[in-house]
Design a protein around this motif. Sequence first.
Motif, PDB file in Angstrom:
ATOM      1  N   ARG A 166      -2.369   9.564   0.352  1.00 42.34           N
ATOM      2  CA  ARG A 166      -1.125   9.210  -0.030  1.00 42.34           C
ATOM      3  C   ARG A 166      -0.863   8.286  -0.896  1.00 42.34           C
ATOM      4  N   LEU A 167       0.105   8.189  -1.987  1.00 40.93           N
ATOM      5  CA  LEU A 167       0.041   6.976  -2.723  1.00 40.93           C
ATOM      6  C   LEU A 167       0.472   5.711  -2.000  1.00 40.93           C
ATOM      7  N   LEU A 168       1.109   5.942  -0.875  1.00 37.59           N
ATOM      8  CA  LEU A 168       1.605   4.630  -0.350  1.00 37.59           C
ATOM      9  C   LEU A 168       0.302   3.574   0.212  1.00 37.59           C
ATOM     10  N   PHE A 206       2.942 -11.636   1.652  1.00 39.03           N
ATOM     11  CA  PHE A 206       2.770 -10.898   0.419  1.00 39.03           C
ATOM     12  C   PHE A 206       2.217  -9.268   0.850  1.00 39.03           C
ATOM     13  N   ALA A 207       1.441  -9.374   1.861  1.00 38.14           N
ATOM     14  CA  ALA A 207       1.299  -8.099   2.488  1.00 38.14           C
ATOM     15  C   ALA A 207       2.444  -7.406   3.000  1.00 38.14           C
ATOM     16  N   ALA A 208       3.305  -7.959   3.814  1.00 32.95           N
ATOM     17  CA  ALA A 208       4.729  -7.307   4.195  1.00 32.95           C
ATOM     18  C   ALA A 208       5.387  -6.737   2.795  1.00 32.95           C
ATOM     19  N   VAL A 209       5.544  -7.790   2.032  1.00 30.30           N
ATOM     20  CA  VAL A 209       6.286  -7.454   0.686  1.00 30.30           C
ATOM     21  C   VAL A 209       5.528  -6.173   0.166  1.00 30.30           C
ATOM     22  N   SER A 210       4.315  -6.431  -0.035  1.00 29.32           N
ATOM     23  CA  SER A 210       3.507  -5.256  -0.826  1.00 29.32           C
ATOM     24  C   SER A 210       3.779  -3.760  -0.079  1.00 29.32           C
ATOM     25  N   LEU A 211       3.790  -3.836   1.269  1.00 27.79           N
ATOM     26  CA  LEU A 211       3.963  -2.771   2.126  1.00 27.79           C
ATOM     27  C   LEU A 211       5.513  -2.242   2.062  1.00 27.79           C
ATOM     28  N   VAL A 212       6.400  -2.984   1.740  1.00 28.12           N
ATOM     29  CA  VAL A 212       7.971  -2.764   1.667  1.00 28.12           C
ATOM     30  C   VAL A 212       7.634  -2.003   0.127  1.00 28.12           C
ATOM     31  N   VAL A 213       7.445  -2.568  -0.721  1.00 24.83           N
ATOM     32  CA  VAL A 213       7.470  -2.159  -2.238  1.00 24.83           C
ATOM     33  C   VAL A 213       6.749  -0.698  -2.394  1.00 24.83           C
ATOM     34  N   SER A 214       5.528  -0.623  -1.484  1.00 23.52           N
ATOM     35  CA  SER A 214       4.622   0.356  -1.757  1.00 23.52           C
ATOM     36  C   SER A 214       5.313   1.544  -1.257  1.00 23.52           C
ATOM     37  N   ARG A 215       5.931   1.251   0.305  1.00 24.20           N
ATOM     38  CA  ARG A 215       6.737   2.380   0.831  1.00 24.20           C
ATOM     39  C   ARG A 215       7.871   3.033   0.039  1.00 24.20           C
ATOM     40  N   ARG A 216       8.600   1.934  -0.708  1.00 27.55           N
ATOM     41  CA  ARG A 216       9.723   2.320  -1.594  1.00 27.55           C
ATOM     42  C   ARG A 216       9.299   3.196  -2.653  1.00 27.55           C
ATOM     43  N   VAL A 217       8.040   2.836  -3.117  1.00 24.39           N
ATOM     44  CA  VAL A 217       7.677   3.328  -4.224  1.00 24.39           C
ATOM     45  C   VAL A 217       7.376   4.855  -4.107  1.00 24.39           C
ATOM     46  N   SER A 218       6.503   4.869  -2.916  1.00 27.25           N
ATOM     47  CA  SER A 218       6.030   6.104  -2.440  1.00 27.25           C
ATOM     48  C   SER A 218       7.056   6.960  -2.075  1.00 27.25           C
ATOM     49  N   ARG A 219       8.187   6.369  -1.467  1.00 30.71           N
ATOM     50  CA  ARG A 219       9.286   7.185  -0.857  1.00 30.71           C
ATOM     51  C   ARG A 219       9.972   8.096  -2.156  1.00 30.71           C
ATOM     52  N   LEU A 220      10.149   7.110  -3.201  1.00 33.58           N
ATOM     53  CA  LEU A 220      10.952   7.450  -4.358  1.00 33.58           C
ATOM     54  C   LEU A 220      10.133   8.573  -5.104  1.00 33.58           C
ATOM     55  N   LEU A 221       8.875   8.336  -5.071  1.00 28.65           N
ATOM     56  CA  LEU A 221       7.791   9.443  -5.775  1.00 28.65           C
ATOM     57  C   LEU A 221       7.852  10.530  -4.897  1.00 28.65           C
ATOM     58  N   GLY A 222       7.656  10.486  -3.448  1.00 27.53           N
ATOM     59  CA  GLY A 222       7.692  11.543  -2.806  1.00 27.53           C
ATOM     60  C   GLY A 222       9.098  12.267  -2.796  1.00 27.53           C
ATOM     61  N   GLU A 223      10.114  11.665  -2.965  1.00 26.24           N
ATOM     62  CA  GLU A 223      11.347  12.640  -3.189  1.00 26.24           C
ATOM     63  C   GLU A 223      11.468  13.113  -4.662  1.00 26.24           C
ATOM     64  N   LEU A 224      10.923  12.625  -5.498  1.00 30.49           N
ATOM     65  CA  LEU A 224      10.530  13.450  -6.822  1.00 30.49           C
ATOM     66  C   LEU A 224       9.436  14.603  -6.457  1.00 30.49           C
ATOM     67  N   GLY A 225       8.594  14.454  -5.852  1.00 27.59           N
ATOM     68  CA  GLY A 225       7.726  15.367  -5.627  1.00 27.59           C
ATOM     69  C   GLY A 225       8.489  16.686  -4.847  1.00 27.59           C
TER      70      GLY A 225
END
Length: 587
Positions: A5-7, A179-198
């Motif tokens: 997964r991209l996340l 930073f790890a928490a922020v990265s997880l949130v950002v990764s989840r958001r980007v992954s969720r958005l890309l998942g919706e696109l997929g």
Amino acid sequence: MRRRRLLWQLYVFYLFTIIVAFLAIVGLTPRFFRALYVDATSRDLEARARLIKEQLVGLSDPARIDALCKKLGRESSTRITVVDFAGNVLGDSDEDPLRMENHGDRPEIARALRGQAGSSMRYSQTRQMQLMYTAVPLEVDGEIVGAVRTSVPPGFVASALRSIYVRITVLMLVVVGLFAAVSLVVSRRVSRLLGELGRGARSFGRAELGRRLPISEIAEIAALAESLNEMAARLDERLRTTTRERNEREAILSSMQEGVLAVDSSGCVVEMNVACGRLLGVDPDSADGRAIEEVLRNVELQAFVGRALTSAEPTEGDIFVAGAPDRFLQAHGAALRDADGRRAGAVIVLNDVTRLRRLERVRRDFVANVSHELKTPITSIRGAAETIGSGALERPRDAERFLEMIARQADRLNAIIEDLLMISRLEQEEERRELELEKGSIEPVVRAAIRTCESEAAAKDISIETTFEGGLTARIDVALLESAVVNLIDNAIKFSEEGGTILVSATKEADEIVIRVRDEGCGIGAQHLPRIFERFYRVDNARSRKLGGTGLGLAIVKHVAQVHGATISVQSSPGKGSTFVIHLPAA
């Protein structure tokens, strides 16, 4: 290959970057801070030494110098040592100067005695521990007379550095965690958005083109979503257009009476409409994608398809298809081209000309039969006239016989012409639907027909029996229906043996009025039954002509039935007589 997964790819990359940065900072910070702190401590020791140097001005008594060193050493928690130019210890805050060895060889003191501040960190033989030293020159009237040295144990530096290290480590761990928490949130958001696109792209792939993707606040993802939505809208429009065109094409092909067969360049069926399947006796659905040789066993059609695939010009031909019934097809073939204009196959249009062929055959037979039927009496009349003209008038008996022959053949000609005119009139009325039918009783019509034929039946000693069901009515033309029944009874009399019986009945069956004429004559073979109602068709030509008649009686009966919206049928077998049945719609 296993897909990840991209996340987790994004998050692991971010986390790895953070950890590498953390380790780099943790690895480089101690050296930096140690060098920084050691330099600061060295400058502090130098400042202390210079301050002490100022307080030593005017003191020359070693005891007073030693006392001052011990006093200042206690107050500042610093070891202070004063030496003369020869390196002898004059005072020390921690030790007795008299018992201390010469310090002139100490690196920091040697440098100070040369007029420069010196620093070093080394093991102290006097204190038996690691110390950090800084020494400055002691001057009197501009002349170097000794040196002042200050020192602290490195443990003090290490303790201060450890405190700094702990604070930095805790701060970095907090920063890494955030930073790890922020990265997880950002990764989840980007992954969720890309998942919706997929998921949206997969739904588009399933032809669910009415769905639209949400537009994100992230510019790049928003642009991608907008592009996918626009693509879906265009695909939806094109798919609707294609579906509409396909439905229109299928509707046109399905409604066509002509058969349409399309094959690709390799001879495989691309399209076959229902009419084509009906004409060729093939299921159109099972023919798609199969070679024409597998679908059709007709050699003529296979050869025609081959010519249509190779010919640069449109092709035409006639094809016979054996079956039940046999069919005659007229085929037209033309090249099938793709969007680039290249030959992609061929399209064949099949017209069923079986009825036209049958009508043409009927026309030819009719012309031949009419010619033959007219030629026979005309020949007889001509022969009789020539005989009379050649001297028969001088023989009254012969002349009378030939005149009777001429009259008889003239009557035959007249009967043929009358019957032909009647059939023509019936056909015209059937086509124009001009015949006025009126509700009437059936029994009187049939009885009138029987009375017309009674004298002929009596001549052969044939009895006519009747069976009538009361109250039978239908919409009829009395004269035409009577003539049809007369023809049927007349035929029954002609083909019945002397002393036979004919049964005429009229009954109601379901919604029909059924008129039957049954005889006990010679019967008709099964091979003749399909053509028995054709004009001039005779089962036995010799016997038919001997018995008289024009050969048009049953054809007239068929047309009379048709103008009444009725049907006629026959049941017969050789030696068992025949039954002719008229089925009239009940009124």
